[in-house]
Every structure is written in C-alpha cells, then in structure tokens.
Design an enzyme around this catalytic site. Structure first.
Site, mmCIF file in Angstrom:
data_model
loop_
_atom_site.group_PDB
_atom_site.id
_atom_site.type_symbol
_atom_site.label_atom_id
_atom_site.label_comp_id
_atom_site.label_asym_id
_atom_site.label_seq_id
_atom_site.Cartn_x
_atom_site.Cartn_y
_atom_site.Cartn_z
ATOM 1 N N LYS A 1 -1.015 -9.639 2.611
ATOM 2 C CA LYS A 1 -0.393 -9.154 3.851
ATOM 3 C C LYS A 1 -1.353 -8.220 4.571
ATOM 4 O O LYS A 1 -2.016 -7.390 3.932
ATOM 5 C CB LYS A 1 0.929 -8.430 3.564
ATOM 6 C CG LYS A 1 1.647 -7.958 4.847
ATOM 7 C CD LYS A 1 3.063 -7.490 4.561
ATOM 8 C CE LYS A 1 3.117 -6.140 3.896
ATOM 9 N NZ LYS A 1 2.595 -5.052 4.787
ATOM 10 N N ASP B 1 -0.690 -6.313 -0.402
ATOM 11 C CA ASP B 1 -1.295 -5.735 0.801
ATOM 12 C C ASP B 1 -2.811 -5.645 0.642
ATOM 13 O O ASP B 1 -3.306 -5.249 -0.423
ATOM 14 C CB ASP B 1 -0.765 -4.313 1.033
ATOM 15 C CG ASP B 1 0.480 -4.269 1.891
ATOM 16 O OD1 ASP B 1 0.740 -5.242 2.623
ATOM 17 O OD2 ASP B 1 1.200 -3.258 1.826
ATOM 18 N N GLU C 1 8.472 -3.968 11.221
ATOM 19 C CA GLU C 1 8.901 -2.656 10.748
ATOM 20 C C GLU C 1 9.295 -1.742 11.893
ATOM 21 O O GLU C 1 8.534 -1.541 12.840
ATOM 22 C CB GLU C 1 7.791 -1.996 9.919
ATOM 23 C CG GLU C 1 8.192 -0.635 9.371
ATOM 24 C CD GLU C 1 7.249 -0.084 8.321
ATOM 25 O OE1 GLU C 1 7.505 1.038 7.843
ATOM 26 O OE2 GLU C 1 6.264 -0.766 7.973
ATOM 27 N N GLU D 1 -1.869 -5.839 8.420
ATOM 28 C CA GLU D 1 -1.190 -5.221 9.551
ATOM 29 C C GLU D 1 -1.958 -5.460 10.840
ATOM 30 O O GLU D 1 -3.186 -5.319 10.866
ATOM 31 C CB GLU D 1 -1.050 -3.714 9.320
ATOM 32 C CG GLU D 1 -0.181 -3.341 8.141
ATOM 33 C CD GLU D 1 -0.042 -1.829 7.984
ATOM 34 O OE1 GLU D 1 -0.525 -1.089 8.872
ATOM 35 O OE2 GLU D 1 0.547 -1.390 6.984
ATOM 36 N N ASP E 1 0.831 -1.207 0.000
ATOM 37 C CA ASP E 1 0.000 0.000 0.000
ATOM 38 C C ASP E 1 0.867 1.259 0.000
ATOM 39 O O ASP E 1 0.358 2.371 -0.095
ATOM 40 C CB ASP E 1 -0.997 -0.006 1.159
ATOM 41 C CG ASP E 1 -0.349 -0.176 2.521
ATOM 42 O OD1 ASP E 1 0.892 -0.089 2.612
ATOM 43 O OD2 ASP E 1 -1.084 -0.416 3.501
ATOM 44 N N SER E 2 2.189 1.071 0.046
ATOM 45 C CA SER E 2 3.125 2.179 -0.156
ATOM 46 C C SER E 2 2.970 2.779 -1.544
ATOM 47 O O SER E 2 3.479 3.880 -1.808
ATOM 48 C CB SER E 2 4.567 1.702 0.044
ATOM 49 O OG SER E 2 4.818 0.517 -0.699
#
Length: 273
Positions: free
Chosen positions: A122, A92, A191, A124, A53-54
């Site tokens: 992925k 993501d 991270e 979070e 999502d970066s």
C-alpha cells in the site's frame, strides 16, 4: 458444510475482493503487527490484514508514522505472514521508500513480497506517485492506494483534520482515485474524508474502496487493531468504535498478578512441580 462457511474459509485474493464489491459484500480489514494477534484475527475471519506504518505509533511510540523504516515493516509483516492462512496480507511501504524514485519503490515492494511474505503493498498519494505505482505493478505486485488524510504527509497538512472538504481538493481526490484504478491498483483506502465524497468515489470506480472515517457507503472498513480493541486508551476520534476495553482488562489482570505474587498466593501447590 454450508456454502457460506466454505466461502468464509476460502483464501482471500485481490480477485475475490473485487467479486465481493460486485456482490455488495462488505470487506473487513484490520491492522496487525505480530504473529500471535495475526493468528487470532485470521481465524476470526478478517478479510485483509494491513501491516501499517501505524506500527510507528502503536508499537514503537512515535508521534507520527514517519520514523518507521522498511526493515521495521518487513519484521512486522514477516511475523504476521507466519500467523495467517486465509487473510490477504497488505504491507505499507513507509515514508521515504517510494516517493520520487520509482526504482526505489520497486525495490521496496519486492523486499516486502520476498522477505516479508506480503501479498500486496500500500502506498499513499495520487498523481504525484503515479510513476512509482506503475513501476511496482510492472513486476506483478498488487498495489493498494491510499487517499484523503495521508499520515505520511502530516507535516505538509499540518493537521489530522478531515480532508477534501473544499471543492478543489475533492475534485483532485476523485481524479486520483480514477487514476489509481486506471493504472491497475486493486483497491483504495480513503481516510477521513466527507462521507458523501467517499460514496461518490466508491460508485465511480470498479475496485474496492475501504474507508476509515469515510462513512458507511464504501465497500469496506479498516481500523487500527489497538484502537478498536481499546488497547490504546488515548485515541478517541469520531470514526472509532471500540469493541473491547483491553486497556482496563489488561490493567486489572496485571494488578491481580502483582497482588498474587506479593502475597505468595501464586504459584500455589497445584501450579508447582
């Protein structure tokens, strides 16, 4: 062909990643968002490509990762999937498409597998997203966890500083890592946490632990491709090593092109029909 060359050309799977951890072989992971770059990174031998999502930051120019949608991720991941032969493709699930609703989480994961060609997803978070992770896994979809600094929660943290320096947060992170392993995740990204804690996590679980700003004693590393290639010239965190300065090279190339066009030296006779 040597055994090593045969191994490096084999398709990367979640099973192979686990074997790499068992054998002490480090895992290399980078982000990718388009077909052309994915082809280059895959051919170079990268193990995991993350459609992160970066993309919200480096592709769309947003301040945070929050604005990117599932349709955006599907677009980028489908582009990447057409450019790879060997790498494991992880996508993501963006903010708002899995938190608090495990049915929505499963629908999102299925779309990434069916429409984008992802090999895994992925997410979070830890205990707070356990139900969503479990539901995704019931469909046979591989899940990678993400702990420590979780950018989708940036407004909760209020800062991009190092996470889990306090004992209570470090203990929770360790519990969450073990929980993610127990429910069936194939790997975890850590991270921006203290290196000693990251080492402890990597030694406490049997699944691969990939670090970004988490020190050397984990099972692999991940960086954002735009950062490590020096395309993004404004980002200088301690954990980033730049392997090229494409910002400067591209600027020089474009400047030369402009000069050649304006001076009529491009195209020349050999470049014309």
């Amino acid at each position: 062909m040597s055994i090593h060359k045969q191994e490096t050309r084999k398709k990367v799977t979640t099973h192979r990643l686990r074997k790499m951890k068992e054998n002490g072989e480090k895992i290399a992971m980078l982000t990718a968002y388009d077909y052309s770059m994915a082809r280059i990174l895959d051919a170079a031998g990268i193990d995991i490509l993350l459609v992160g999502d970066s993309a919200s930051n480096v592709m769309a120019g947003h301040e945070t990762t929050l604005p990117i949608t599932l349709d955006n991720i599907i677009y980028h991941a489908s582009s990447v999937s057409r450019g790879i032969n060997r790498s494991l493709l992880v996508a993501d699930i963006p903010f708002g498409f899995y938190q608090g609703d495990s049915k929505e989480a499963l629908k999102s994961a299925i779309r990434l597998m069916k429409e984008a060609g992802a090999h895994a997803v992925k997410v979070e978070g830890g205990q707070e997203i356990k139900e969503s992770v479990e539901r995704i896994l019931t469909a046979g979809i591989p899940v990678m966890g993400h702990l420590g600094l979780t950018p989708q929660s940036i407004y909760k943290f209020g800062t991009y500083t190092v996470r889990a320096k306090e004992k209570s947060e470090a203990e929770k992170l360790l519990r969450d890592a073990k929980m993610l392993e127990e429910v069936g995740c194939f790997g975890i990204v850590l991270e921006k946490i203290p290196a000693e804690l990251a080492k402890q996590v990597a030694e406490s679980v049997s699944i691969p632990v990939i670090g970004i700003g988490a020190g050397p004693d984990v099972d692999g590393q991940v960086l954002v491709m735009h950062d490590m290639l020096g395309i993004n010239n404004e980002f200088h965190p301690r954990f980033l090593r730049k392997y090229a300065n494409l910002h400067e090279q591209i600027t020089n190339a474009v400047s030369s092109y402009i000069e050649d066009v304006r001076s009529s030296s491009f195209p020349n006779e050999s470049e014309s029909y």
